[in-house]
Scaffold this motif. Structure first.
Motif, PDB file in Angstrom:
ATOM      1  N   GLN A  96      41.750  39.582  44.671  1.00  0.00           N
ATOM      2  CA  GLN A  96      40.615  38.709  44.371  1.00  0.00           C
ATOM      3  C   GLN A  96      39.990  38.143  45.641  1.00  0.00           C
ATOM      4  OE1 GLN A  96      41.642  35.934  41.246  1.00  0.00           O
ATOM      5  NE2 GLN A  96      40.532  34.348  42.368  1.00  0.00           N
ATOM      6  N   GLU A  97      40.847  37.689  46.530  1.00  0.00           N
ATOM      7  CA  GLU A  97      40.405  37.082  47.773  1.00  0.00           C
ATOM      8  C   GLU A  97      39.717  38.118  48.691  1.00  0.00           C
ATOM      9  OE1 GLU A  97      40.308  34.028  48.260  1.00  0.00           O
ATOM     10  OE2 GLU A  97      39.784  34.088  50.407  1.00  0.00           O
ATOM     11  N   ALA A  98      40.316  39.294  48.788  1.00  0.00           N
ATOM     12  CA  ALA A  98      39.784  40.327  49.677  1.00  0.00           C
ATOM     13  C   ALA A  98      38.452  40.864  49.153  1.00  0.00           C
ATOM     14  CB  ALA A  98      40.798  41.461  49.829  1.00  0.00           C
ATOM     15  N   VAL A  99      38.357  41.018  47.831  1.00  0.00           N
ATOM     16  CA  VAL A  99      37.127  41.516  47.232  1.00  0.00           C
ATOM     17  C   VAL A  99      36.008  40.475  47.400  1.00  0.00           C
ATOM     18  CG1 VAL A  99      36.077  41.962  44.954  1.00  0.00           C
ATOM     19  CG2 VAL A  99      38.127  43.213  45.664  1.00  0.00           C
ATOM     20  N   ARG A 100      36.357  39.217  47.232  1.00  0.00           N
ATOM     21  CA  ARG A 100      35.384  38.147  47.429  1.00  0.00           C
ATOM     22  C   ARG A 100      34.874  38.156  48.873  1.00  0.00           C
ATOM     23  NH1 ARG A 100      34.914  33.836  49.731  1.00  0.00           N
ATOM     24  NH2 ARG A 100      37.022  33.909  50.555  1.00  0.00           N
ATOM     25  N   GLN A 101      35.796  38.338  49.809  1.00  0.00           N
ATOM     26  CA  GLN A 101      35.439  38.378  51.228  1.00  0.00           C
ATOM     27  C   GLN A 101      34.514  39.571  51.529  1.00  0.00           C
ATOM     28  OE1 GLN A 101      36.336  36.107  53.847  1.00  0.00           O
ATOM     29  NE2 GLN A 101      34.722  37.348  54.759  1.00  0.00           N
ATOM     30  N   ALA A 102      34.841  40.728  50.954  1.00  0.00           N
ATOM     31  CA  ALA A 102      34.028  41.924  51.192  1.00  0.00           C
ATOM     32  C   ALA A 102      32.611  41.725  50.659  1.00  0.00           C
ATOM     33  CB  ALA A 102      34.671  43.143  50.540  1.00  0.00           C
ATOM     34  N   ARG A 103      32.517  41.102  49.502  1.00  0.00           N
ATOM     35  CA  ARG A 103      31.205  40.839  48.905  1.00  0.00           C
ATOM     36  C   ARG A 103      30.396  39.878  49.789  1.00  0.00           C
ATOM     37  NH1 ARG A 103      26.932  42.621  46.628  1.00  0.00           N
ATOM     38  NH2 ARG A 103      25.916  41.188  45.193  1.00  0.00           N
ATOM     39  N   ASP A 134      42.716  43.914  35.360  1.00  0.00           N
ATOM     40  CA  ASP A 134      42.625  42.908  36.423  1.00  0.00           C
ATOM     41  C   ASP A 134      41.631  43.343  37.500  1.00  0.00           C
ATOM     42  OD1 ASP A 134      44.493  41.286  35.250  1.00  0.00           O
ATOM     43  OD2 ASP A 134      46.147  41.828  36.598  1.00  0.00           O
ATOM     44  N   THR A 135      41.721  44.610  37.873  1.00  0.00           N
ATOM     45  CA  THR A 135      40.843  45.108  38.938  1.00  0.00           C
ATOM     46  C   THR A 135      39.384  45.084  38.489  1.00  0.00           C
ATOM     47  OG1 THR A 135      42.675  46.510  39.642  1.00  0.00           O
ATOM     48  CG2 THR A 135      40.516  47.005  40.581  1.00  0.00           C
ATOM     49  N   VAL A 136      39.155  45.534  37.260  1.00  0.00           N
ATOM     50  CA  VAL A 136      37.787  45.524  36.727  1.00  0.00           C
ATOM     51  C   VAL A 136      37.255  44.091  36.705  1.00  0.00           C
ATOM     52  CG1 VAL A 136      36.407  45.914  34.635  1.00  0.00           C
ATOM     53  CG2 VAL A 136      38.068  47.642  35.381  1.00  0.00           C
ATOM     54  N   ALA A 137      38.091  43.144  36.248  1.00  0.00           N
ATOM     55  CA  ALA A 137      37.656  41.751  36.153  1.00  0.00           C
ATOM     56  C   ALA A 137      37.316  41.188  37.539  1.00  0.00           C
ATOM     57  CB  ALA A 137      38.741  40.902  35.489  1.00  0.00           C
ATOM     58  N   VAL A 138      38.150  41.491  38.522  1.00  0.00           N
ATOM     59  CA  VAL A 138      37.916  40.991  39.879  1.00  0.00           C
ATOM     60  C   VAL A 138      36.604  41.555  40.436  1.00  0.00           C
ATOM     61  CG1 VAL A 138      38.746  41.211  42.259  1.00  0.00           C
ATOM     62  CG2 VAL A 138      40.321  40.471  40.469  1.00  0.00           C
ATOM     63  N   LEU A 139      36.388  42.855  40.222  1.00  0.00           N
ATOM     64  CA  LEU A 139      35.152  43.476  40.720  1.00  0.00           C
ATOM     65  C   LEU A 139      33.930  42.873  40.036  1.00  0.00           C
ATOM     66  CD1 LEU A 139      36.281  47.212  40.970  1.00  0.00           C
ATOM     67  CD2 LEU A 139      35.637  45.725  42.883  1.00  0.00           C
ATOM     68  N   GLU A 140      34.023  42.716  38.713  1.00  0.00           N
ATOM     69  CA  GLU A 140      32.869  42.187  37.978  1.00  0.00           C
ATOM     70  C   GLU A 140      32.545  40.770  38.398  1.00  0.00           C
ATOM     71  OE1 GLU A 140      33.560  42.902  33.842  1.00  0.00           O
ATOM     72  OE2 GLU A 140      32.795  44.965  33.978  1.00  0.00           O
ATOM     73  N   ARG A 141      33.574  39.964  38.550  1.00  0.00           N
ATOM     74  CA  ARG A 141      33.355  38.568  38.921  1.00  0.00           C
ATOM     75  C   ARG A 141      32.691  38.446  40.292  1.00  0.00           C
ATOM     76  NH1 ARG A 141      38.582  36.259  39.047  1.00  0.00           N
ATOM     77  NH2 ARG A 141      39.116  37.477  37.219  1.00  0.00           N
ATOM     78  N   SER A 142      33.068  39.360  41.202  1.00  0.00           N
ATOM     79  CA  SER A 142      32.546  39.242  42.560  1.00  0.00           C
ATOM     80  C   SER A 142      31.202  39.932  42.728  1.00  0.00           C
ATOM     81  CB  SER A 142      33.529  39.874  43.547  1.00  0.00           C
ATOM     82  OG  SER A 142      33.491  41.282  43.383  1.00  0.00           O
TER      83      SER A 142
END
Ligand code: C2E
Ligand code: MG
Ligand code: MG
Ligand code: MG
Length: 284
Positions: A96-103, A134-142
């Motif tokens: 979650q944290e890494a995906v948020r950072q990448a975005r 979980d992965t889909v949710a993290v991607l969608e949220r970010s």
């Protein structure tokens, strides 16, 4: 002091081993609270294109800022987290944290080229039924597109994997998420086996790059890397090399046809601001 281990077997006391066991026990029991208290943080290490040295993306590497022991590397606590199951919520947090950072990087540097993020998955996460959701949710949220995420799975985690274990990876791959085989060359996987794995990136283990540090490099090592790269490319896998520490290695690996590289020669893992500065410098 000698402990009787029953019968006529005796074990000699080993104070260092005892101390290590006590520390391990302490770390294990304090893991859940550490996650709640926010003691984990992520360092990012850039992955660069060997062709032109531009930044391709970054790998997220977790650390634990322990109140007594200071900063601990993942080798100290990931196996414990894996053993106790805490790796599932911890891994979810890292993702979650890494995906948020990448975005965030993408939005701040729209002209700095596509920034991609690599996240390590442990075997327990692979076995966890919530992985895809979980992965889909993290991607969608970010708002990060799936194609900007690469999940790294070690070769040893996939050895002998049956279709049930591969299915979630296959689903993620079909969504556009890259799947990398991490530490490649350290396990015993049958090269032909690569074909049935839902993997599109091969990360050559650091042990290969280390072998190249000798000067002149061992010609057999070079032949092996050359062979792996050509096989990988014929299977349409991209090749990333780990542990590049010198310019000479980088040149050699580029000549051998590797696509991307990671290592101290380019940058050590560091706080996100460091990579931010690096990709900006790159864009100009
Ligand atoms: P890895 O995924 O193979 O990550 C590469 C490791 O090599 C990192 O160690 C990195 O700091 C180190 N490294 C990078 N460039 C160089 C170099 O030029 N020379 C040398 N000597 N080392 C280099 P680190 O950060 O200690 O991570 C160790 C392992 O812990 C990782 O190996 C990965 O398997 C695991 N890990 C890290 N973060 C996570 C995570 O969030 N989840 C899981 N499940 N595992 C993680
Ligand atoms: Mg990795
Ligand atoms: Mg690796
Ligand atoms: Mg490695």
């Amino acid at each position: 002091r000698a402990k009787s281990a029953g019968g006529n077997r005796f074990e000699l006391a080993d104070p260092e081993a005892d101390a290590r066991a006590i520390t391990r026990h302490g770390l294990t029991t304090s893991l859940p609270a550490a996650l709640e208290r926010g003691e984990f943080f992520i360092e990012y290490q850039p992955l660069v294109h060997l062709g032109d040295g531009t930044v391709h993306g970054a790998e997220a590497l977790v650390r634990w800022c322990h109140p007594q022991h200071g900063v601990l590397g993942p080798d100290r606590f990931i196996p414990l987290a894996e053993h106790t199951g805490l790796i599932v919520p911890l891994g979810r947090w890292v993702l979650q944290e890494a995906v948020r950072q990448a975005r965030f990087w993408q939005q701040r540097h729209a002209d700095g080229g596509p920034l991609r993020i690599n996240v390590n998955l442990s075997p327990a996460q692979l076995h966890h039924p919530g992985l895809v959701a979980d992965t889909v949710a993290v991607l969608e949220r970010s708002g990060l597109e799936p194609g900007a995420l690469c999940l790294e799975v070690t070769e040893s985690a996939l050895i002998g994997a049956d279709e049930d274990l591969l299915k979630p990876l296959r689903q993620l791959s079909e969504m556009g998420v890259d799947i990398a085989l991490d530490d490649f060359g350290t396990g015993y996987s049958n090269l032909a086996n690569l074909r049935r794995l839902p993997v599109n990136v091969l990360k050559l283990d650091r042990s290969f790059t280390q072998g190249m540090q000798r000067s002149p490099a061992d010609p057999v090592d070079l032949k092996i890397v050359e062979g792996i790269v050509s096989l990988a490319h014929s299977l349409e896998l991209a090749v990333t090399v780990e542990g590049v520490e010198t310019g000479a290695q980088a040149v050699q690996l580029r000549e051998l046809g590797c696509d991307t590289a990671q290592g101290w020669y380019y940058a050590r893992p560091g706080p996100p601001e460091k990579l931010h500065a690096l990709s900006l410098a790159d864009a100009v």
